[in-house]
Design a protein around this motif. Sequence first.
Motif, mmCIF file in Angstrom:
data_model
loop_
_atom_site.group_PDB
_atom_site.id
_atom_site.type_symbol
_atom_site.label_atom_id
_atom_site.label_comp_id
_atom_site.label_asym_id
_atom_site.label_seq_id
_atom_site.Cartn_x
_atom_site.Cartn_y
_atom_site.Cartn_z
ATOM 1 N N HIS A 1 0.811 -1.218 0.000
ATOM 2 C CA HIS A 1 0.000 0.000 0.000
ATOM 3 C C HIS A 1 0.846 1.271 0.000
ATOM 4 N N TYR A 2 1.957 1.268 0.741
ATOM 5 C CA TYR A 2 2.694 2.509 0.956
ATOM 6 C C TYR A 2 3.967 2.650 0.140
ATOM 7 N N THR A 3 4.361 1.659 -0.635
ATOM 8 C CA THR A 3 5.567 1.822 -1.445
ATOM 9 C C THR A 3 5.191 1.978 -2.905
ATOM 10 N N GLU A 4 6.106 2.534 -3.628
ATOM 11 C CA GLU A 4 5.884 2.720 -5.063
ATOM 12 C C GLU A 4 6.811 1.837 -5.879
ATOM 13 N N MET A 5 7.345 0.787 -5.243
ATOM 14 C CA MET A 5 8.204 -0.147 -5.953
ATOM 15 C C MET A 5 7.364 -1.014 -6.888
ATOM 16 N N ALA A 6 8.032 -1.587 -7.876
ATOM 17 C CA ALA A 6 7.359 -2.508 -8.784
ATOM 18 C C ALA A 6 7.288 -3.873 -8.098
ATOM 19 N N LEU A 7 6.129 -4.205 -7.564
ATOM 20 C CA LEU A 7 5.926 -5.463 -6.853
ATOM 21 C C LEU A 7 5.013 -6.372 -7.669
ATOM 22 N N PRO A 8 5.139 -7.684 -7.488
ATOM 23 C CA PRO A 8 4.269 -8.600 -8.239
ATOM 24 C C PRO A 8 2.791 -8.362 -7.928
ATOM 25 N N ARG A 9 1.967 -8.571 -8.930
ATOM 26 C CA ARG A 9 0.529 -8.385 -8.778
ATOM 27 C C ARG A 9 -0.038 -9.437 -7.833
ATOM 28 N N ASP A 10 -0.911 -9.051 -6.954
ATOM 29 C CA ASP A 10 -1.620 -9.916 -6.004
ATOM 30 C C ASP A 10 -0.700 -10.632 -5.015
ATOM 31 N N GLY A 11 0.440 -10.047 -4.732
ATOM 32 C CA GLY A 11 1.350 -10.635 -3.748
ATOM 33 C C GLY A 11 0.764 -10.656 -2.359
ATOM 34 N N GLU A 12 -0.046 -9.640 -2.035
ATOM 35 C CA GLU A 12 -0.651 -9.614 -0.708
ATOM 36 C C GLU A 12 -1.649 -10.750 -0.526
ATOM 37 N N LYS A 13 -2.329 -11.140 -1.598
ATOM 38 C CA LYS A 13 -3.255 -12.270 -1.496
ATOM 39 C C LYS A 13 -2.505 -13.585 -1.338
ATOM 40 N N VAL A 14 -1.341 -13.682 -1.958
ATOM 41 C CA VAL A 14 -0.535 -14.890 -1.799
ATOM 42 C C VAL A 14 -0.137 -15.068 -0.335
ATOM 43 N N PHE A 15 0.293 -13.978 0.300
ATOM 44 C CA PHE A 15 0.688 -14.056 1.702
ATOM 45 C C PHE A 15 -0.518 -14.274 2.620
ATOM 46 N N LEU A 16 -1.670 -13.732 2.259
ATOM 47 C CA LEU A 16 -2.880 -13.991 3.038
ATOM 48 C C LEU A 16 -3.257 -15.463 2.960
ATOM 49 N N GLY A 17 -3.165 -16.035 1.764
ATOM 50 C CA GLY A 17 -3.424 -17.462 1.617
ATOM 51 C C GLY A 17 -2.436 -18.298 2.412
ATOM 52 N N LEU A 18 -1.176 -17.874 2.446
ATOM 53 C CA LEU A 18 -0.166 -18.572 3.233
ATOM 54 C C LEU A 18 -0.482 -18.497 4.729
ATOM 55 N N ALA A 19 -0.988 -17.366 5.185
ATOM 56 C CA ALA A 19 -1.361 -17.222 6.593
ATOM 57 C C ALA A 19 -2.513 -18.168 6.950
ATOM 58 N N PHE A 20 -3.529 -18.251 6.097
ATOM 59 C CA PHE A 20 -4.632 -19.180 6.353
ATOM 60 C C PHE A 20 -4.157 -20.626 6.291
ATOM 61 N N PHE A 21 -3.235 -20.919 5.362
ATOM 62 C CA PHE A 21 -2.700 -22.273 5.254
ATOM 63 C C PHE A 21 -1.953 -22.666 6.525
ATOM 64 N N ASN A 22 -1.116 -21.760 7.035
ATOM 65 C CA ASN A 22 -0.392 -22.028 8.279
ATOM 66 C C ASN A 22 -1.350 -22.234 9.447
ATOM 67 N N GLU A 23 -2.369 -21.391 9.530
ATOM 68 C CA GLU A 23 -3.342 -21.516 10.612
ATOM 69 C C GLU A 23 -4.090 -22.845 10.521
ATOM 70 N N GLY A 24 -4.432 -23.258 9.306
ATOM 71 C CA GLY A 24 -5.109 -24.533 9.122
ATOM 72 C C GLY A 24 -4.239 -25.720 9.509
ATOM 73 N N LEU A 25 -2.956 -25.661 9.141
ATOM 74 C CA LEU A 25 -2.052 -26.747 9.529
ATOM 75 C C LEU A 25 -1.872 -26.818 11.038
ATOM 76 N N ILE A 26 -1.786 -25.673 11.672
ATOM 77 C CA ILE A 26 -1.663 -25.667 13.132
ATOM 78 C C ILE A 26 -2.902 -26.290 13.769
ATOM 79 N N MET A 27 -4.083 -25.965 13.255
ATOM 80 C CA MET A 27 -5.315 -26.539 13.800
ATOM 81 C C MET A 27 -5.378 -28.047 13.591
ATOM 82 N N LEU A 28 -4.868 -28.509 12.447
ATOM 83 C CA LEU A 28 -4.960 -29.937 12.160
ATOM 84 C C LEU A 28 -3.889 -30.761 12.868
ATOM 85 N N LEU A 29 -2.725 -30.181 13.120
ATOM 86 C CA LEU A 29 -1.599 -30.974 13.589
ATOM 87 C C LEU A 29 -1.320 -30.894 15.083
#
Length: 96
Positions: free
Chosen positions: A13-41
């Motif tokens: 949101h706050y930088t003007e660097m050239a960042l990959p498109r939808d990178g924030e959604k990738v990390f959000l998905g990773l956060a949910f994946f980690n939370e799901g693994l913790i719940m299952l394991l």
Amino acid sequence: GFFISGIVDFVYHYTEMALPRDGEKVFLGLAFFNEGLIMLLHKKHDPLDVLLHQTLGYVMLATALSIWAEVVWPQSFTATLCRVGTVMGQGLVLWI
């Protein structure tokens, strides 16, 4: 996981660097994946705890998959609807 996802959101949101498109959604998905693994394991004792944590873990993994599907197919209404439905399902399981 969600802390790192929040930091990535701020960077996007706050930088003007050239960042990959939808990178924030990738990390959000990773956060949910980690939370799901913790719940299952993690170790559970009562049968009701096992059922609740497995249900919640599978819903969290489904949320991660739907977020990643939304990254792959950004124009897909179905992927967006799956993400919204799984997040609401997670809230319903936590509300019970």
